[in-house]
Design a protein around this motif. Structure first.
Motif, PDB file in Angstrom:
ATOM      1  N   ALA A  82      76.156 -61.048  34.904  1.00 32.37           N
ATOM      2  CA  ALA A  82      74.992 -60.272  34.828  1.00 32.37           C
ATOM      3  C   ALA A  82      75.466 -59.086  33.572  1.00 32.37           C
ATOM      4  O   ALA A  82      74.245 -58.791  32.729  1.00 32.37           O
ATOM      5  CB  ALA A  82      74.542 -59.368  35.948  1.00 32.37           C
ATOM      6  N   ARG A 106      80.484 -62.146  43.529  1.00 32.50           N
ATOM      7  CA  ARG A 106      80.658 -61.753  44.805  1.00 32.50           C
ATOM      8  C   ARG A 106      80.438 -62.726  45.612  1.00 32.50           C
ATOM      9  O   ARG A 106      79.525 -63.369  45.720  1.00 32.50           O
ATOM     10  CB  ARG A 106      79.417 -60.422  44.964  1.00 32.50           C
ATOM     11  CG  ARG A 106      79.734 -59.535  46.054  1.00 32.50           C
ATOM     12  CD  ARG A 106      78.328 -58.561  46.171  1.00 32.50           C
ATOM     13  NE  ARG A 106      77.014 -59.118  46.255  1.00 32.50           N
ATOM     14  CZ  ARG A 106      76.116 -58.450  46.935  1.00 32.50           C
ATOM     15  NH1 ARG A 106      76.256 -57.228  47.295  1.00 32.50           N
ATOM     16  NH2 ARG A 106      75.155 -59.035  47.074  1.00 32.50           N
ATOM     17  N   GLU A 108      79.278 -64.254  48.558  1.00 30.86           N
ATOM     18  CA  GLU A 108      77.944 -63.755  49.233  1.00 30.86           C
ATOM     19  C   GLU A 108      78.262 -63.828  50.787  1.00 30.86           C
ATOM     20  O   GLU A 108      77.371 -63.206  51.365  1.00 30.86           O
ATOM     21  CB  GLU A 108      76.939 -64.783  48.775  1.00 30.86           C
ATOM     22  CG  GLU A 108      76.289 -64.579  47.480  1.00 30.86           C
ATOM     23  CD  GLU A 108      75.794 -63.066  47.305  1.00 30.86           C
ATOM     24  OE1 GLU A 108      75.474 -62.378  48.017  1.00 30.86           O
ATOM     25  OE2 GLU A 108      75.856 -62.778  45.950  1.00 30.86           O
ATOM     26  N   GLY A 139      79.796 -51.775  45.863  1.00 29.64           N
ATOM     27  CA  GLY A 139      80.845 -51.170  44.714  1.00 29.64           C
ATOM     28  C   GLY A 139      82.173 -52.128  44.652  1.00 29.64           C
ATOM     29  O   GLY A 139      83.220 -51.886  44.124  1.00 29.64           O
ATOM     30  N   GLY A 140      82.143 -53.230  45.446  1.00 31.18           N
ATOM     31  CA  GLY A 140      83.344 -54.301  45.416  1.00 31.18           C
ATOM     32  C   GLY A 140      83.679 -54.548  44.163  1.00 31.18           C
ATOM     33  O   GLY A 140      84.912 -54.400  43.638  1.00 31.18           O
TER      34      GLY A 140
HETATM   35  C1  PRP Z   1      76.298 -58.992  40.954  1.00 29.90           C
HETATM   36  C2  PRP Z   1      76.315 -57.862  40.157  1.00 29.90           C
HETATM   37  C3  PRP Z   1      77.791 -57.056  40.200  1.00 29.90           C
HETATM   38  C4  PRP Z   1      77.815 -57.489  41.905  1.00 29.90           C
HETATM   39  C5  PRP Z   1      77.506 -56.227  42.443  1.00 29.90           C
HETATM   40  O1  PRP Z   1      77.165 -59.985  40.410  1.00 29.90           O
HETATM   41  O2  PRP Z   1      76.216 -58.152  38.573  1.00 29.90           O
HETATM   42  O3  PRP Z   1      78.706 -57.662  39.441  1.00 29.90           O
HETATM   43  O4  PRP Z   1      76.978 -58.500  42.180  1.00 29.90           O
HETATM   44  O5  PRP Z   1      77.737 -56.235  43.776  1.00 29.90           O
HETATM   45  P1  PRP Z   1      78.886 -55.372  44.601  1.00 29.90           P
HETATM   46  O6  PRP Z   1      78.691 -53.882  44.059  1.00 29.90           O
HETATM   47  O7  PRP Z   1      78.466 -55.636  46.180  1.00 29.90           O
HETATM   48  O8  PRP Z   1      80.190 -56.003  44.050  1.00 29.90           O
HETATM   49  P2  PRP Z   1      77.143 -61.425  41.211  1.00 29.90           P
HETATM   50  O9  PRP Z   1      78.212 -61.533  41.826  1.00 29.90           O
HETATM   51  O10 PRP Z   1      75.829 -61.724  41.626  1.00 29.90           O
HETATM   52  O11 PRP Z   1      77.348 -62.470  39.991  1.00 29.90           O
HETATM   53  P3  PRP Z   1      76.762 -62.976  38.650  1.00 29.90           P
HETATM   54  O12 PRP Z   1      76.670 -61.744  37.816  1.00 29.90           O
HETATM   55  O13 PRP Z   1      77.431 -64.237  38.213  1.00 29.90           O
HETATM   56  O14 PRP Z   1      75.306 -63.357  39.352  1.00 29.90           O
END
Ligand code: PRP
Ligand code: URA
Length: 214
Positions: A82, A106, A108, A139-140
């Motif tokens: 993203a 992340r 899921e 925030g992970g």
């Molecule tokens: C989303 C977002 C962050 C993360 C935030 O990415 O862009 O990187 O989730 O969540 P967190 O604060 O709980 O860690 P995602 O894991 O969906 O990956 P993507 O960008 O490939 O869709």
């Protein structure tokens, strides 16, 4: 709510206006990408306001004056996927910046970050790192990215988000009180799937047209 001196939430009316468009479920990926880019420009302007400059002589057609040039070596670290949508706007603002991609997604089920791409060289090559990611949820991912950058040798780190959840802000600033967070909005809380409420759904999917979110 805890008071976080290192959290900067934009108060700019243009930011608030564009956030409404971004959040709207009717906003299609093309428009979504456009608004991510516009918001990134505005957030970059705010987050880079204290980048350091040094004096230089500038010969104008009239006389030589003392101007300024950027002294900080700046690095942008977009979190895949993203964060990719934020890079172009940041590079327009700071064309000499380095871009170091970090791949984190992340899980899921556990909501824990999984690192899948990292080609940082052995030691830090910049003075100021800006992590770019539209969403700060648990925030992970941000905490993992900050740890990678600190191991790399980064000293000044800022995190730039479009939407942040209080849970994520708390997690990042508890683990890394030296980091500064710039967010376009601070939302209410996470739902039981770790999505930000009211949020905008899944920022990666909405940019790249890859799924249903929420
Ligand atoms: C989303 C977002 C962050 C993360 C935030 O990415 O862009 O990187 O989730 O969540 P967190 O604060 O709980 O860690 P995602 O894991 O969906 O990956 P993507 O960008 O490939 O869709
Ligand atoms: N990642 C997203 O893209 N959206 C959320 O609300 C939480 C994590």
């Amino acid at each position: 709510m805890t008071d976080w001196p290192n959290l900067h939430v934009s108060q700019h009316p243009a930011v608030r206006h564009k956030l409404g468009i971004l959040r709207d479920e009717k906003t299609e990926p093309k428009k979504f990408r456009e608004v991510v880019r516009e918001l990134s420009w505005l957030m970059g302007y705010e987050a880079l306001a204290d980048a350091r400059t040094r004096p230089i002589d500038v010969p104008t057609p009239i006389e030589t004056m003392q101007g300024e040039e950027l002294a900080d070596r700046i690095g942008f670290i977009p979190i895949l996927r993203a964060g990719l949508g934020m890079v172009d706007a940041f590079l327009e603002l700071m064309p000499t910046a380095q871009v170091w991609h970090l791949g984190l997604f992340r899980d899921e089920r556990t909501l824990r970050p999984v690192e899948y791409y990292n080609k940082l060289p052995n030691s830090a090559t910049v003075d100021l790192c800006l992590i770019l990611d539209p969403m700060l949820a648990t925030g992970g991912s941000a905490t993992a990215a900050i740890e990678v950058l600190k191991r790399w040798g980064a000293v000044r780190i800022k995190l730039v988000n479009l939407i942040a959840a209080p849970e994520g802000v708390e997690a990042v600033l508890t683990a890394h009180p030296d980091v500064e967070i710039y967010a376009a909005a601070l939302d209410r809380q996470l739902n039981n799937k770790g999505y930000i409420m009211p949020g905008l759904g899944d920022a990666g999917d909405r940019q790249f047209g890859t799924g249903n979110s929420g």
